[in-house]
Design an enzyme around this catalytic site. Structure first.
Site, PDB file in Angstrom:
ATOM      1  CD  GLU A 150      89.695  28.878  86.428  1.00 54.36           C
ATOM      2  OE1 GLU A 150      90.549  28.707  87.323  1.00 54.36           O
ATOM      3  OE2 GLU A 150      89.525  29.958  85.848  1.00 54.36           O
ATOM      4  CB  CYS A 192      91.218  28.737  82.782  1.00 53.33           C
ATOM      5  SG  CYS A 192      92.295  27.697  83.800  1.00 53.33           S
ATOM      6  N   GLY A 228      94.519  26.391  81.900  1.00 55.21           N
ATOM      7  CA  GLY A 228      93.626  25.560  81.105  1.00 55.21           C
ATOM      8  C   GLY A 228      93.882  25.704  79.619  1.00 55.21           C
TER       9      GLY A 228
END
Length: 277
Positions: A212, A221, A224
């Site tokens: 990250e 995440c 993500g």
């Protein structure tokens, strides 16, 4: 300063009610608070503030002191925090972020919270919006990028923050701690980038590990995972709904027909306390 500690699949945050507590320097305090040896320890500091355009404003500061545009895991934690602490009585909440208005929904079954579903908005694929340096007009899909003599094929997506998604055959063989920061700070990305390494397991399942931006290796995440599904679909690896398996657990991601990304997963409070500024 009163605080509460939460995590979404191990991606952990210190949440502070900024309407009651005063923090003079967010960046400085994020560095101190997130330190796992000398502070509380977290991937980020989340401050809740009033908003003129949403139910609340959410500001997120990474463990290196930088401010994040958005964070999917933090959003789930904030939604449950607001509801369970009586700061809001709605199950669909609007949050004002640097990436725009984000809408998490608390999903109950028989009065028991099952999951927190977040409308992550629409993925941005135009290189100038990610942003990526260069005269690229078309989305960057499966483009070669050479870093320290090794060539990766990258797909770039913005979920309000930049993501560089890389598909690999065996994720266990990737030295993320070494290559992650090299790609994060590559000159191609003027605002740096999050880096996701993806191993496709089947049409409905992918394995992901993440470096990250501003936080390093984290267990999960949300933005993500959302970017990873978009990249998987663009590269014809998966269907438009898939389970993303992260170090901290699983997220269900859907790229719906309205072009919005929906992310579902847990949010857990760990403890509450008083931080001595």
């Amino acid at each position: 300063m009163q605080f509460t500690k939460w995590h979404g699949l191990g991606n952990d945050f210190v949440i502070v009610n900024g309407m009651k507590e005063h923090i003079a320097d967010y960046q400085k305090q994020a560095l101190a608070i997130c330190d796992r040896n000398f502070g509380i320890g977290a991937d980020g500091l989340v401050v809740l503030l009033p908003s003129a355009i949403a139910d609340f404003k959410m500001r997120i500061f990474n463990s290196d002191g930088s401010e994040a545009d958005m964070c999917g895991n933090a959003t789930r934690c904030v939604a449950r925090y607001l509801y369970e602490n009586g700061l809001i009585n709605k199950t669909v909440i609007t949050l004002d972020t640097l990436a725009g208005i984000i809408t998490p929904e608390l999903v109950f079954k028989d009065g028991v919270l099952q999951t927190v579903k977040v409308n992550m908005g629409e993925p941005r694929l135009r290189p100038v919006e990610i942003p990526v340096v260069g005269s690229y007009e078309e989305p960057i899909v499966n483009m070669p990028l050479t870093v320290e003599g090794e060539t990766f094929t990258i797909t770039c997506v913005s979920m309000g923050n930049p993501h560089c998604v890389i598909f690999v055959n065996d994720i266990s063989k990737i030295n993320i701690a070494h290559i992650g920061p090299k790609i994060e700070t590559h000159s191609l990305f003027p605002k740096k980038t999050n880096v996701e390494f993806i191993q496709v397991l089947n049409r409905q399942t992918i394995r992901m590990r993440v470096w990250e931006r501003g936080a390093g290796i984290t267990k999960a995440c949300g933005t993500g995972a959302s970017a990873a599904l978009v990249a998987s679909v663009l590269n014809k690896h998966t269907d438009r709904q898939a389970t993303v398996k992260l170090d901290g657990g699983d997220l269900l991601i859907e790229w719906a027909d309205n072009n919005h990304i929906y992310k579902s997963g847990p949010a857990v409070e760990v403890f509450r306390g008083e931080y001595l500024l």
